[in-house]
Write a protein that holds these residues in place. Structure first.
Motif, PDB file in Angstrom:
ATOM      1  N   LEU A   1       0.862  -1.181   0.000  1.00  0.00           N
ATOM      2  CA  LEU A   1       0.000   0.000   0.000  1.00  0.00           C
ATOM      3  C   LEU A   1       0.897   1.230   0.000  1.00  0.00           C
ATOM      4  O   LEU A   1       1.826   1.324   0.806  1.00  0.00           O
ATOM      5  N   HIS A   2       0.652   2.139  -0.921  1.00  0.00           N
ATOM      6  CA  HIS A   2       1.502   3.316  -1.037  1.00  0.00           C
ATOM      7  C   HIS A   2       0.676   4.580  -0.833  1.00  0.00           C
ATOM      8  O   HIS A   2      -0.411   4.706  -1.387  1.00  0.00           O
ATOM      9  N   ALA A   3       1.184   5.500  -0.038  1.00  0.00           N
ATOM     10  CA  ALA A   3       0.521   6.796   0.129  1.00  0.00           C
ATOM     11  C   ALA A   3       1.555   7.900  -0.045  1.00  0.00           C
ATOM     12  O   ALA A   3       2.650   7.825   0.518  1.00  0.00           O
ATOM     13  N   HIS A   4       1.211   8.924  -0.816  1.00  0.00           N
ATOM     14  CA  HIS A   4       2.099  10.067  -0.995  1.00  0.00           C
ATOM     15  C   HIS A   4       1.814  11.043   0.133  1.00  0.00           C
ATOM     16  O   HIS A   4       0.752  11.665   0.175  1.00  0.00           O
ATOM     17  N   LEU A   5       2.741  11.168   1.085  1.00  0.00           N
ATOM     18  CA  LEU A   5       2.488  11.950   2.299  1.00  0.00           C
ATOM     19  C   LEU A   5       2.630  13.444   2.080  1.00  0.00           C
ATOM     20  O   LEU A   5       1.784  14.237   2.494  1.00  0.00           O
TER      21      LEU A   5
ATOM     22  N   LEU B   1       7.768  13.023   0.762  1.00  0.00           N
ATOM     23  CA  LEU B   1       7.745  11.766   1.515  1.00  0.00           C
ATOM     24  C   LEU B   1       6.681  10.799   1.038  1.00  0.00           C
ATOM     25  O   LEU B   1       5.551  11.194   0.728  1.00  0.00           O
ATOM     26  N   CYS B   2       7.056   9.535   1.038  1.00  0.00           N
ATOM     27  CA  CYS B   2       6.118   8.462   0.741  1.00  0.00           C
ATOM     28  C   CYS B   2       6.038   7.526   1.933  1.00  0.00           C
ATOM     29  O   CYS B   2       7.030   7.315   2.641  1.00  0.00           O
ATOM     30  N   LEU B   3       4.857   6.972   2.131  1.00  0.00           N
ATOM     31  CA  LEU B   3       4.642   5.948   3.154  1.00  0.00           C
ATOM     32  C   LEU B   3       4.258   4.671   2.423  1.00  0.00           C
ATOM     33  O   LEU B   3       3.386   4.693   1.550  1.00  0.00           O
TER      34      LEU B   3
HETATM   35 NI    NI Z   1       4.632   8.443  -3.112  1.00  0.00          NI
END
Ligand code: NI
Length: 140
Positions: free
Chosen positions: A89-93, A97-99
């Protein structure tokens, strides 16, 4: 009780301040006592599953996606271990930064190894492996 030994550690001033605040809030008598308990807790958490056991867990990574080679290295490591990696699971913070939360399943030793390689990549700010479950097949 085994012999007490002393050793010194180096760390950033900011981190030391946070640690001292933690010691006060948690009412540790000394910093040594706090470190002892933290090490003990960490090792106990790590030891509760045997290396060979089939486990499921998550690896949470926070990283800087502007690091040129990092995304490629992360992608390659994950594609090379499709036997261990169930889903990501990828989230663009923020702009930088990416989580990423990676769901893993396999022998505990292999999960620890792939987690260590992923979180050891340059540009990864934080990496935490949580071994969440030891799935047991119920007898047929
Ligand atoms: Ni990202």
């Amino acid at each position: 009780m085994s012999k007490i030994v002393r050793f010194s550690i180096s760390l950033e001033r900011d981190l030391l301040k946070k640690f001292q605040r933690f010691c006060r809030e948690e009412r540790f008598a000394t910093r040594s006592e706090a470190i002892r308990q933290l090490i003990h807790d960490f090792l106990a958490r790590r030891a509760w599953v045997e290396d060979a056991e089939d486990v499921a867990g998550t690896l949470t990574l926070v990283y800087d996606h502007h690091r040129s080679q990092l995304r490629d290295q992360l992608m390659k490591l994950q594609h090379d271990h499709t036997d261990l990696i169930v889903s990501t699971l990828h989230a663009h913070l923020t702009a930088h930064l990416c989580l990423e939360v990676i769901i893993l399943r396999g022998p505990a030793k292999q999960l620890r190894e792939i987690a260590a390689r992923l979180r050891g990549l340059k540009g990864v700010h934080k990496g935490e492996l949580v071994i969440a479950a030891v799935p047991q097949e119920s007898p047929a």
